[in-house]
Design a protein around this motif. Structure first.
Motif, PDB file in Angstrom:
ATOM      1  N   THR A 179       0.855  -1.182   0.000  1.00  0.00           N
ATOM      2  CA  THR A 179       0.000   0.000   0.000  1.00  0.00           C
ATOM      3  C   THR A 179       0.888   1.227   0.000  1.00  0.00           C
ATOM      4  OG1 THR A 179      -1.858   1.150   1.064  1.00  0.00           O
ATOM      5  CG2 THR A 179      -0.241   0.089   2.531  1.00  0.00           C
ATOM      6  N   HIS A 207      -3.468   4.826  -1.069  1.00  0.00           N
ATOM      7  CA  HIS A 207      -4.370   5.382  -0.063  1.00  0.00           C
ATOM      8  C   HIS A 207      -4.116   6.876   0.022  1.00  0.00           C
ATOM      9  CE1 HIS A 207      -0.647   4.209   2.124  1.00  0.00           C
ATOM     10  NE2 HIS A 207      -0.820   5.377   2.714  1.00  0.00           N
ATOM     11  N   TYR A 214      -7.970   3.721   8.099  1.00  0.00           N
ATOM     12  CA  TYR A 214      -7.496   2.951   6.948  1.00  0.00           C
ATOM     13  C   TYR A 214      -7.857   1.472   7.136  1.00  0.00           C
ATOM     14  CZ  TYR A 214      -4.844   7.126   5.799  1.00  0.00           C
ATOM     15  OH  TYR A 214      -4.492   8.419   5.485  1.00  0.00           O
ATOM     16  N   VAL A 217      -8.054  -0.618   3.970  1.00  0.00           N
ATOM     17  CA  VAL A 217      -6.738  -0.990   3.438  1.00  0.00           C
ATOM     18  C   VAL A 217      -6.199  -2.199   4.190  1.00  0.00           C
ATOM     19  CG1 VAL A 217      -4.338  -0.248   3.168  1.00  0.00           C
ATOM     20  CG2 VAL A 217      -6.200   1.353   2.674  1.00  0.00           C
TER      21      VAL A 217
END
Length: 410
Positions: A179, A207, A214, A217
C-alpha cells in the motif's frame, strides 16, 4: 509571522532559532545575520505543519546548526539569512510558499521541500524556466531524477526500493501486499519496488493522505494472505494502519516492511507494544563513521536533547552547499549559483569536511577546487541532480529500532 535574528554567536543563534521554531509555525522565520543590509538571503520551504512536520522539525534543527557554522565564518565578510516558509506538507501551500520566496523576496536559491510531490510541484510551477536554484532537503521519489535541473540532498528512492525487494525475497516471501500513499513519493517508490521485486505483488493499491481510518486498506491486505506487507507512506498514516491491524487481530498475519517515511519515535509512541515486532525498514542514512558527522551529532544532542536523523544532516548540508555556492559564484544570482552548485561537492576537488575548511580552499581557488564532504556523507551530485546513495536497514525489536546494516549504491 516573521522573526529576525541579527549577528549573534553560534549558541545565541541556536537558542533564538529554537524559540522561533516554537512560535513561527504558520509563517516565516528569518534566521541569521542582520536581515537585509549586508546579508545574503536565500529561502527554504519546509514542513512546519502537516503530516511531515516531524521531518520539518528535524530539518529546522539541522538548518540552525549549519547557519550558525556559516555565520561564524561568514561568506566573504557577510552573513547568511534564510527565510523559511511552511508548505503545510501539501502541494498548493508549498507552491505558494515558493512563489512568495522567489517573486516577493527575490531569493536566487531555494531549499525545498520535504514531500516529493511538493518538491516537484514547486519545481514545475515556480522554478523551472528560471535561473533560481532548487535543492530539496528530503525528497526521495525516483521521479525527481527525470528533472536534472532539480537537485536533492537525500538519495533517490530507487536504491531504497531495490534494497526492500531484495530483503523481502531473502526473508523467504514470494508474495507481498503493497500500500502506498497517493502522491509522487508513494507512486515513485512503489513503481521502483515492483520493477525490482521478483515475487508476486498480490495487492498494489494507493491510499489518501490524512484519513481518519485505513481499516479497509488493512482488511484488503489481510485478505490476500501475503506473508509480507510493505508500507510506503507517512508516519501518521502508518501509525493508524498499525493500530487498526492490531485492534482487528491481523497484526501477526504478515511481516511488516517499510520505506523511510514510516520510521520515527512518534510511531513507536502511538502503537501497541509488540505490534511492529520484526518490522524491517530501509531509510537514507548519514555517514555515521565520519568524524564530521559525529561532531554534528554531538552538537545536535547537546542543543536539542536528542540524536539527529539523516534528515537533519541533509538539511545541514543543504545550507552549507548553498553557502559554498555563494562563496564560489561570481555574483549572487541564480544563474551564477547554478554554475557552481554541483562543482563544490564533486570528487575532482580537495576534500573538505566543514564549511570553514571548504571556504578556505575557495578563498584562493574556484568551485572545482573543493569537494565538500557533508555530514550526511559524500554528496557528488550527478548529471540528474542526485547524490550518492547511502542507506541504513532497521529492524524493530522490543518496540525499538535497531540498525542491522547499511546499503550503498548509485
Amino acid at each position: 509571522m516573521s522573526r529576525e535574528i541579527g549577528s549573534l554567536s553560534r549558541r545565541d543563534v541556536l537558542k533564538a532559532g529554537g524559540i522561533a521554531g516554537l512560535t513561527a509555525t504558520a509563517g516565516c522565520i528569518d534566521l541569521g545575520g542582520g536581515g537585509g543590509g549586508g546579508a545574503y538571503t536565500i529561502g527554504m520551504v519546509d514542513s512546519r505543519t502537516g503530516s511531515l512536520s516531524a521531518f520539518g522539525q528535524r530539518n529546522q534543527r539541522g538548518m540552525e546548526l549549519a547557519l550558525a557554522d556559516v555565520n561564524d565564518v561568514q561568506i566573504g565578510g557577510r552573513d547568511l539569512d534564510i527565510i523559511v516558509e511552511d508548505s503545510q506538507s501539501q502541494q498548493q501551500p508549498g507552491v505558494s510558499a515558493a512563489q512568495k520566496l522567489v517573486n516577493q523576496d527575490g531569493v536566487p536559491f531555494v531549499i525545498g521541500a520535504v514531500g516529493s510531490g511538493v518538491t516537484l510541484a514547486i519545481y514545475q510551477s515556480v522554478i523551472q524556466g528560471t535561473d533560481v536554484v532548487q535543492l530539496s532537503q528530503n525528497s526521495t521519489s525516483p521521479q525527481l531524477t527525470d528533472f536534472p535541473g532539480l537537485l536533492r540532498m537525500s538519495p533517490t528512492g530507487r536504491t531504497q526500493s531495490t534494497a526492500l525487494a531484495e530483503i523481502i525475497a531473502e526473508d523467504g516471501h514470494d508474495s507481498v501486499a503493497v500500500t502506498w500513499i497517493n502522491n509522487d513519493y508513494g507512486s515513485g517508490i512503489k513503481d521502483a519496488f515492483v520493477d525490482a521485486y521478483e515475487g508476486e505483488v498480490v495487492y498494489n493499491a494507493s491510499h489518501d493522505q490524512g484519513q481518519a481510518s485505513y481499516s479497509s486498506v488493512v482488511s484488503q491486505m489481510a485478505n490476500t494472505d501475503a506473508g509480507a506487507w510493505l508500507f510506503i507512506t507517512y508516519q501518521p498514516e502508518f501509525t493508524t494502519m498499525a493500530q487498526e491491524a492490531y485492534s482487528s487481530g491481523v497484526d501477526d498475519q504478515a511481516q511488516y516492511y517499510g520505506a523511510d517515511s514510516v520510521r520515527g519515535p512518534e510511531v513507536l509512541d502511538n502503537t501497541p507494544e509488540g505490534s511492529l515486532e520484526d518490522m524491517k525498514i530501509v531509510a537514507p542514512s548519514a555517514a555515521l563513521d565520519q568524524e564530521n558527522y559525529q561532531s554534528f551529532a554531538s552538537r545536535f544532542e547537546e542543543e536539542y536533547g536528542s540524536a539527529p536523523t539523516a534528515w537533519s544532516a541533509y538539511a545541514y548540508d543543504c545550507v552549507v552547499t548553498a553557502a559554498l555556492s555563494i562563496r564560489a559564484a561570481d555574483d549572487f544570482t541564480g544563474s551564477a549559483l547554478s554554475e557552481v552548485v554541483r562543482d563544490v561537492t564533486r570528487p575532482s576537488g580537495e576534500e573538505a569536511f566543514s564549511f570553514e575548511a571548504a571556504s578556505d580552499i575557495l578563498a584562493d581557488g574556484s568551485a572545482s577546487d573543493v569537494d565538500y564532504q557533508g555530514v550526511s556523507g559524500p554528496i557528488d551530485f550527478d548529471e540528474n541532480g542526485d547524490p550518492v546513495a547511502y542507506l541504513q536497514i532497521f529492524n524493530v525489536a522490543d518496540h525499538a529500532y535497531e540498525s542491522v546494516g547499511f546499503v550503498t549504491g548509485e
